[in-house]
Design a protein around this motif. Structure first.
Motif, PDB file in Angstrom:
ATOM      1  N   LEU B  89       0.817  -1.220   0.000  1.00 58.73           N
ATOM      2  CA  LEU B  89       0.000   0.000   0.000  1.00 58.73           C
ATOM      3  C   LEU B  89       0.849   1.268   0.000  1.00 58.73           C
ATOM      4  N   TYR B  90       1.969   1.290   0.729  1.00 59.53           N
ATOM      5  CA  TYR B  90       2.864   2.457   0.655  1.00 59.53           C
ATOM      6  C   TYR B  90       3.265   2.700  -0.803  1.00 59.53           C
ATOM      7  N   LEU B  91       3.574   1.588  -1.476  1.00 54.14           N
ATOM      8  CA  LEU B  91       4.108   1.707  -2.833  1.00 54.14           C
ATOM      9  C   LEU B  91       3.023   2.096  -3.829  1.00 54.14           C
ATOM     10  N   TYR B  92       1.805   1.540  -3.659  1.00 60.57           N
ATOM     11  CA  TYR B  92       0.714   1.989  -4.534  1.00 60.57           C
ATOM     12  C   TYR B  92       0.486   3.481  -4.338  1.00 60.57           C
ATOM     13  N   SER B  93       0.596   3.915  -3.086  1.00 64.42           N
ATOM     14  CA  SER B  93       0.420   5.337  -2.793  1.00 64.42           C
ATOM     15  C   SER B  93       1.494   6.161  -3.508  1.00 64.42           C
TER      16      SER B  93
ATOM     17  N   ASP C  44      -4.440   1.791  10.378  1.00 65.51           N
ATOM     18  CA  ASP C  44      -3.886   0.448  10.194  1.00 65.51           C
ATOM     19  C   ASP C  44      -2.601   0.468   9.384  1.00 65.51           C
ATOM     20  N   LEU C  45      -2.516   1.426   8.440  1.00 67.44           N
ATOM     21  CA  LEU C  45      -1.361   1.418   7.548  1.00 67.44           C
ATOM     22  C   LEU C  45      -0.166   2.181   8.118  1.00 67.44           C
ATOM     23  N   TYR C  46      -0.413   3.349   8.699  1.00 66.03           N
ATOM     24  CA  TYR C  46       0.721   4.216   9.034  1.00 66.03           C
ATOM     25  C   TYR C  46       1.047   4.286  10.521  1.00 66.03           C
ATOM     26  N   THR C  47       0.294   3.585  11.367  1.00 61.73           N
ATOM     27  CA  THR C  47       0.598   3.690  12.802  1.00 61.73           C
ATOM     28  C   THR C  47       0.779   2.316  13.435  1.00 61.73           C
TER      29      THR C  47
END
Lengths: 271, 353, 103
Positions: B89-93, C44-47
């Motif tokens: 998800l970081y990379l899709y972002s 959920d993604l960044y913390t």
């Protein structure tokens, strides 16, 4: 085993107990709570890589991780209190199906996403209330555990509330599935509030609260969310029971076989 | 993203000169900067492939979540598989800052138009595979990815800094898992060795890409071809090293670790070369590389089929979420209009924004 | 950000206050159908690590920015004004900028 292999800092819920001392009532109660968390966590693990979105893979694995953490703390304590000195892993991997005492709700197959959301809804509303009440019990370790676990399940509850409303008010199909999901899990909710002689003794002596008196508040809160979702709480029907006595569904055998398979294939192994 | 405005050839020359100057100065390129089409395309392709690899890479380990042999290992594996979803998800972002939509990227993966790393087209057959994957393929990934923390495209570099911080935990826990097996019963140790036998080649070959130097085992022509691609990526600061350089770095780090574990890496050519100051190993020539790819049959298809099934089974959920958002935002708009001048209690204050 | 497809989840920019004393910092983006879902996805993604204090989500299309064409008019004024910096002026101590009293 994992108690020694696991750095204390990494343990999500340290519940240090005293030296092994038989306390069968409390041991049995904590084992039941631990089995609930373990089996539900195991079911959620089956979703990971299969969720409707990758964000949801992440959300469900967060919840599973918390539940496994609760199970570890509770089983560890149960093993110390029952006088056998069994570890969390002895209890998770060394018992037969009939020795597990989780409620049937937690072992129901996942079904579609709506069934999973419905189960999360009824379980996490219960867990918020029950762990919250544990936080006030006189045993400081147990109270500490209750306080921390209540915070985590409060987030699980938000997740379940949001999805219940989203599916209930989403499309015709999602509303139908959400309704079916609630009907699927509803008969299994009563067991969460069951009490037996041992639990009554614990409650009477003020050591550990019984979940039974929480049922009305639970029903009110769940009804509020279900109503917000444009749905109705299923009417009174039959109630499932038996899990606390180790009488499980037929789907439970494969779940436990899968959980224990590697460890049973390598007797005497260290992990 | 704003639509690219039409620019004359002369303007484009200026823009390119400015872009080249930024790269030469080691500055990052940011989303709203002008960039050559080739650069944008290379980045979209590389970031998307990287994201897809994280998502597909969840599967071989994810299959063992329900069977992890201790509750501690189960927790660790959940956290790891979860990180992989997060990295995807970081990379899709990051990719979306280049004007693509992640839904389109996922569609391209599902349709087979974009690929994930072939590493994960191998099956995870035993519990030890989860350790070998983490130790070897994540170990390779860390070496491969560390230079990407300084890659020239800002959002990609920032995403990679998060990824690399988290991957370090993956490698360590993989090594730790293997060590527990190696210190266990003979059967456990045999399971560990078997997993290393099967995962060494995919890690050393596929995680770094095909050979791109003659020294690395490419023939003159393919080396020239590979070098051309690598040179271009390096000139733009997308890549910092050749595939073969990074591969050597990986072998150098793995050999002593394997020795400490008492495991044998399945390459009889591995030995210390005093003169080079590196370990020699069987070069990953194109034959070896193709062998590592395996057959494009069961597992390659299975991984995509699994992903597609999850996506299709979840379609009704995503539709419900969109439908609900539409009604909810209509409701919110109505209430917002009524209280347009009353700032929300939790609204960010100016001093922080 | 990229144009939203019909019915597709919108893009939201995520800002996290990682610890006390820090401003919220931009960490990336998520796709979500509404603010609650965006906050949950961001959480959920960044913390997942550390002890973050708060998280904001802002719809990406609500972020206004000067276009690259306007960059010069916007920011040219910031350059070439050396008198905005202390080094432009005579030091306050005899030792000069390199002096030992200089912090």
């Amino acid at each position: 085993m994992s108690i020694t292999s696991d750095a204390p800092a990494a343990r999500p819920h340290p519940l240090p107990g005293g030296p092994p001392a038989a306390d069968p009532d409390l041991a049995r109660h904590l084992l039941r709570l631990g089995d609930d968390a373990l089996v539900l966590g195991q079911r959620l693990c089956q979703w990971i890589t299969r969720a409707p979105t990758i964000d949801e893979d992440l959300a469900l694995s967060n919840i599973a991780l918390d539940l496994i953490g609760h199970a570890r703390a509770l089983l560890t304590r149960a093993g110390r209190l029952d006088g056998t000195g069994r570890t969390e892993d002895d209890l998770a991997y060394g018992r037969t199906d009939r020795e597990f005492t989780n409620v049937l709700l937690t072992e129901l197959p996942n079904g579609d996403f709506a069934v999973t959301v419905a189960r999360q809804l009824v379980y996490s509303h219960y867990a918020v209330l029950y762990y919250g009440s544990l936080a006030h019990c006189p045993d400081p370790d147990l109270a500490g555990f209750g306080a921390r676990a209540a915070k985590e399940v409060a987030y699980h509850r938000l997740h379940a509330d949001r999805w219940t409303v989203t599916l209930g008010r989403g499309t015709e199909e999602s509303a139908r599935r959400m309704r079916d999901g609630l009907e699927r899990v509803w008969p299994y909710t009563a067991e969460l509030f069951e009490e037996d002689e041992g639990l009554r003794r614990l409650a009477a002596s003020g050591r550990v609260p019984s979940p039974a008196p929480l049922r009305e508040t639970w029903l009110g809160r769940v009804t509020e969310v279900v109503t917000r979702a444009g749905l109705t709480v299923p009417g009174p029907a039959w109630s499932a029971t038996g899990g606390r006595a180790g009488l499980h569904t037929e789907e439970f055998g494969p779940l436990i076989a899968e959980l224990q398979s590697v460890r049973r294939q390598f007797p005497g192994g260290t992990w | 993203m704003t639509a690219p405005t039409t620019t004359s050839a002369a303007d484009e020359g200026d823009l390119l000169a400015h872009f080249d100057a930024l790269i030469a100065a080691g500055e990052t390129i940011e989303p709203r900067d002008w960039m050559p089409d080739g650069y944008r395309r290379m980045l979209v392709r590389q970031i998307a492939q990287h994201a897809h690899s994280e998502i597909i890479g969840m599967q071989p380990e994810g299959a063992w979540l329900t069977r992890a042999p201790s509750l501690h290992r189960k927790s660790v594996l959940i956290a790891k598989v979860q990180d992989e979803a997060g990295h995807g998800l970081y990379l899709y972002s990051a990719a979306e800052t280049l004007g693509v939509d992640r839904a389109d990227l996922l569609d391209a993966l599902h349709r087979g138009q974009q690929r994930a790393s072939a590493t994960f087209n191998h099956p995870a057959l035993t519990w030890a595979d989860t350790g070998a994957i983490a130790w070897l393929t994540d170990g390779a990934a860390v070496i491969n990815q560390a230079p990407l923390c300084r890659t020239s495209y800002g959002p990609y570099a920032r995403a990679m800094r998060r990824v690399c911080q988290e991957e370090a935990f993956h490698v360590r826990q993989g090594y730790d898992l293997m060590r527990a097996l190696c210190e266990g019963t003979p059967e456990q140790k045999a399971m560990a060795q078997d997993a290393v036998d099967r995962w060494w080649l995919p890690a050393v070959a596929l995680m770094f890409g095909p050979p791109d130097t003659e020294a690395g085992g490419a023939d003159v022509r393919t080396a020239a071809l590979g070098a051309q691609v690598s040179r271009r990526a390096m000139a733009w600061g997308v890549k910092r090293h050749t595939n073969d350089e990074l591969r050597q770095r990986f072998v150098d780090s793995c050999v002593p670790q394997a020795e400490r574990l008492g495991l044998v890496l399945p390459d009889p050519a591995i030995r210390w070369n005093e003169e080079r100051g590196h370990y020699d190993f069987t070069p990953v020539d194109w034959d070896t590389y193709r062998r590592a790819l395996g057959e494009d049959t069961h597992w390659a298809r299975q991984r995509i089929a699994h992903r597609r099934a999850a996506h299709e089974d979840g379609a009704w959920v995503r539709e419900a979420a969109s439908a609900y958002a539409a009604t909810a935002s209509a409701y919110a708009a109505a209430t917002h209009a009524a209280s347009a001048y009353a700032p929300a209690e939790d609204a960010p204050r100016g001093d922080d924004a | 950000m990229s144009p939203t497809r019909e019915g597709a989840p919108a893009s939201w920019e995520v800002f996290v206050r990682a610890r006390r004393g820090l401003a919220h910092q931009h960490v990336g983006s998520v796709r979500a159908t509404g603010p609650d879902a965006a906050l949950a996805a961001a959480r959920d993604l960044y913390t997942r690590r550390g002890d973050p204090l708060s998280v904001w989500v802002v719809r990406s299309d609500a972020v206004h920015t000067a276009s690259p064409d306007e960059r010069d008019p916007y920011f040219a004024g910031a350059r070439h004004k050396p008198y905005r910096y202390p080094e432009h002026f005579a030091p306050l101590t005899e030792e000069g900028p390199e002096g030992e009293h200089h912090q």
